[in-house]
Design a protein around this motif. Structure first.
Motif, short mmCIF file in Angstrom:
data_model
loop_
_atom_site.label_atom_id
_atom_site.label_comp_id
_atom_site.label_asym_id
_atom_site.label_seq_id
_atom_site.Cartn_x
_atom_site.Cartn_y
_atom_site.Cartn_z
N PHE A 146 6.32 -6.43 -1.73
CA PHE A 146 6.41 -5.08 -0.98
C PHE A 146 6.05 -4.74 0.09
O PHE A 146 4.68 -5.11 0.27
N PRO A 147 6.57 -3.99 0.99
CA PRO A 147 5.91 -3.75 2.28
C PRO A 147 4.87 -2.69 1.92
O PRO A 147 5.04 -1.96 0.98
N GLY A 148 3.91 -2.79 2.90
CA GLY A 148 2.77 -1.63 2.68
C GLY A 148 1.83 -1.84 1.59
O GLY A 148 1.75 -3.10 1.16
N ILE A 149 1.22 -0.79 0.94
CA ILE A 149 0.46 -1.06 -0.18
C ILE A 149 1.12 -0.36 -1.43
O ILE A 149 1.66 0.91 -1.20
N LEU A 163 2.15 3.45 -1.53
CA LEU A 163 0.99 4.22 -1.46
C LEU A 163 0.78 4.50 0.02
O LEU A 163 0.02 5.01 0.42
N GLY A 164 1.37 3.46 0.94
CA GLY A 164 0.97 3.71 2.47
C GLY A 164 1.03 2.43 3.05
O GLY A 164 1.13 1.36 2.50
N ASN A 165 0.61 2.60 4.27
CA ASN A 165 0.64 1.41 5.00
C ASN A 165 -1.06 0.96 4.88
O ASN A 165 -2.08 1.64 4.67
N ASN A 299 -0.21 -5.25 5.71
CA ASN A 299 0.97 -4.69 5.04
C ASN A 299 1.63 -5.88 4.33
O ASN A 299 1.75 -6.93 4.76
N GLY A 300 1.83 -5.39 3.05
CA GLY A 300 2.65 -6.45 2.35
C GLY A 300 4.15 -6.73 2.73
O GLY A 300 4.42 -6.02 3.68
N GLY A 301 4.71 -7.48 2.00
CA GLY A 301 6.32 -7.92 2.67
C GLY A 301 6.28 -9.44 3.20
O GLY A 301 5.28 -9.93 3.57
#
Length: 303
Positions: A146-149, A163-165, A299-301
């Motif tokens: 998943f993107p971000g956190i 939750l955000g970047n 960031n995730g993703g």
């Protein structure tokens, strides 16, 4: 796969002759910023880092799959089933610097990258919600697809909250040795009671991490991660956690993070801390038998 939204399924007809090559990369993790359960529902907050697993899927190359990549092979089969295709000749190649059994998201990275690489071999993309549910069918999953956190249910693969970047902060990660089997860990008969025992601290940790990410107060985020790390001592004790926290304080770190179902511990460095390589060298001198990495929170993703 009835529990996965089928709106992303391909309705086009693709012949086996048109199959080709797909590549995807997935980040690993430095454990989790927070992990536990609230009102009986398990969750984790991701901590993606700049350490990667790359998977290449070649469909119909006239080769057999790599036999040792059992989880990736399962991910490929489930993805093909989701897309509505079958292929007998498939080759999976993996390049990864993530160690296994340490709590750095190596299995999830391999599985997630395999899902996306398989889809890309058909000229398709898969959303992270589909990939996470496929991953959860194989084993409890981290959420770095998943993107971000994000906060997600690592048992079902369901995302709960963005939750955000990620903050642009350096991390030092250390592994004293050993390994933890994620599947066996999550099958522990005492896990629910242990999670209930630490729930008050986990609620506090989640609030601090959530607020810290929202306001870009990285010290608050670090305090929340440290509380979660300490709370997890009732579930999977880290013998060196007290020493690790002391070293973090000496280095002016924002907090510590642990693999709640693994062996590694991490130190979230402040921009005012010594350079991460200096901190790593300090740890290596103290514990030359430990494996030490330096990296950055990202960031995730999948890429």
């Amino acid at each position: 796969m009835d529990d996965i939204d089928n709106s992303y399924r391909s309705t086009d007809s693709i012949s086996i002759e048109s199959l080709s090559r797909g590549v995807a990369i997935a980040p690993g993790t430095c454990g989790e910023l927070v992990q536990g359960a609230i009102q009986g529902e398990p969750f984790l907050v991701t901590c993606p880092v700049d350490l990667w697993s790359e998977v290449t899927v070649e469909l119909n190359p006239g080769k057999c799959p790599d036999g040792y990549l059992d989880k990736s092979s399962s991910a490929l089969k489930l993805t093909l089933d989701y897309l509505g295709f079958a292929a007998s000749d498939v080759n999976i190649k993996r390049k990864s610097i993530l160690p296994e059994g340490k709590g750095m998201g190596s299995s999830t990275a391999d599985i997630a990258a395999t899902c996306l690489a398989t889809a890309r071999a058909f000229g398709r993309e898969l959303p992270p919600e589909v990939i996470s549910k496929i991953a959860a069918r194989i084993e409890p999953t981290d959420g770095q697809m998943f993107p971000g956190i994000v906060m997600c249910n690592h048992i079902t693969g369901e995302p709960k909250r963005y939750l955000g970047n990620a903050p642009p902060l350096d991390l030092v990660i250390a592994d004293p040795g050993g390994s933890v089997d994620t599947v066996l860990f999550n099958c522990r008969k005492d896990l629910a009671s242990k999670n209930f025992q630490k729930e008050p601290m986990i609620k506090q940790a989640l609030e601090l991490v959530t607020r810290g990410l929202l306001t870009e107060d990285w010290e608050m985020m670090g305090r929340g991660a440290t509380i979660s790390a300490q709370a997890n001592q009732v579930v999977l004790p880290k013998p060196h956690l007290a020493q690790w926290r002391q070293w973090a304080a000496e280095m002016g770190a924002l907090g510590v993070v642990v693999a709640h179902s693994g062996t590694v511990t991490g130190m979230i460095l402040s921009p005012l801390s010594p350079h991460c390589r200096e901190v790593a060298d300090y740890i290596k001198k103290k514990k030359p038998e430990w494996k030490v990495w330096t990296t950055t929170m990202i960031n995730g993703g999948l890429r």
